[in-house]
Structures are given as structure tokens and as C-alpha cells.
Design an enzyme around this catalytic site. Structure first.
Site, mmCIF file in Angstrom:
data_model
loop_
_atom_site.group_PDB
_atom_site.id
_atom_site.type_symbol
_atom_site.label_atom_id
_atom_site.label_comp_id
_atom_site.label_asym_id
_atom_site.label_seq_id
_atom_site.Cartn_x
_atom_site.Cartn_y
_atom_site.Cartn_z
ATOM 1 C CB SER A 99 0.750 1.850 -7.977
ATOM 2 O OG SER A 99 1.738 0.967 -8.460
ATOM 3 C CB CYS A 100 -1.555 -1.692 -4.391
ATOM 4 S SG CYS A 100 -2.931 -0.686 -3.805
ATOM 5 C CG LEU A 101 -5.677 -5.208 -8.045
ATOM 6 C CD1 LEU A 101 -5.034 -5.247 -9.421
ATOM 7 C CD2 LEU A 101 -6.056 -6.616 -7.613
ATOM 8 N N GLY A 105 -5.705 0.376 -4.333
ATOM 9 C CA GLY A 105 -5.426 1.630 -3.634
ATOM 10 C C GLY A 105 -5.263 1.492 -2.136
ATOM 11 C CB SER A 115 -0.879 2.555 -3.022
ATOM 12 O OG SER A 115 -2.228 2.900 -3.201
#
Length: 100
Positions: free
Chosen positions: A80-82, A84, A87
Site C-alpha cells: 500500500s501507499c498513499l 496507489g 504500490s
């Protein structure tokens, strides 16, 4: 926005359900983002810039560095990231290293 090879995007609830099933959750945001916006419970933070190296570490070194058992190439992993974007890159990196 989360992505997985099988399901391009996961909802928050789907992630919560997966986490009950022993899925390793790797948050690829930068450390300052974790400090500023908070850590996702049960996730480990490996910034995207460190991910390729981390996934090729010796398992003992990985455990020392990230306080978590290193995933095997067949273990379920969620990135996950902020937004997408990172990720999706992380998924590509992992798959290029032979993770399924």
C-alpha cells in the site's frame, strides 16, 4: 487505493479481512509520510526505494531490519501507499524478483 495481482484494487474491509489470514502488509510510503499521516496497524514500512534490496536480503537480516519474518516468494503480500502508484510499482518489483 491498494492493488494485488489477483484483484487490482482492495477495499479497506477486504484488506482487514486479508490481514486476519496472515497476509504480510508492506507500506511503501516514505518514513516521513508514516510520521505525518500515521502507521497502518500490523503493516511494516519499507519505503519503495528500499524495497528491491529488502526483498533480496538474507532472511535473518530482513528480520533484524524490519522486525518481521521475511516473506517467501509464495507468501501472500499486500503493498500500500498513499494513492496507489507506488504500490503498483512495488508489485512489479516483487513479481520481477519471482514473488507470486
Amino acid at each position: 487505493s491498494l492493488c494485488a495481482a489477483g484483484a487490482p484494487n482492495l477495499s479497506y474491509q477486504e484488506l482487514k479481512d486479508l490481514k486476519k489470514a496472515n497476509v504480510l502488509h508492506i507500506d511503501v510510503r516514505e518514513r516521513w509520510e508514516i510520521d505525518r499521516f500515521g502507521k497502518i496497524p500490523e503493516s511494516i514500512n519499507i519505503p519503495l526505494g528500499e524495497l528491491m534490496e529488502a526483498l533480496q536480503m538474507d532472511p535473518m537480516e530482513f528480520k533484524e531490519q524490519y522486525n518481521q519474518k521475511m516473506p517467501s516468494k509464495s507468501d501472500p503480500v499486500v503493498f500500500s501507499c498513499l494513492a496507489g502508484t507506488r504500490s503498483k510499482q512495488a508489485l512489479g518489483f516483487a513479481m520481477s524478483l519471482g514473488f507470486s
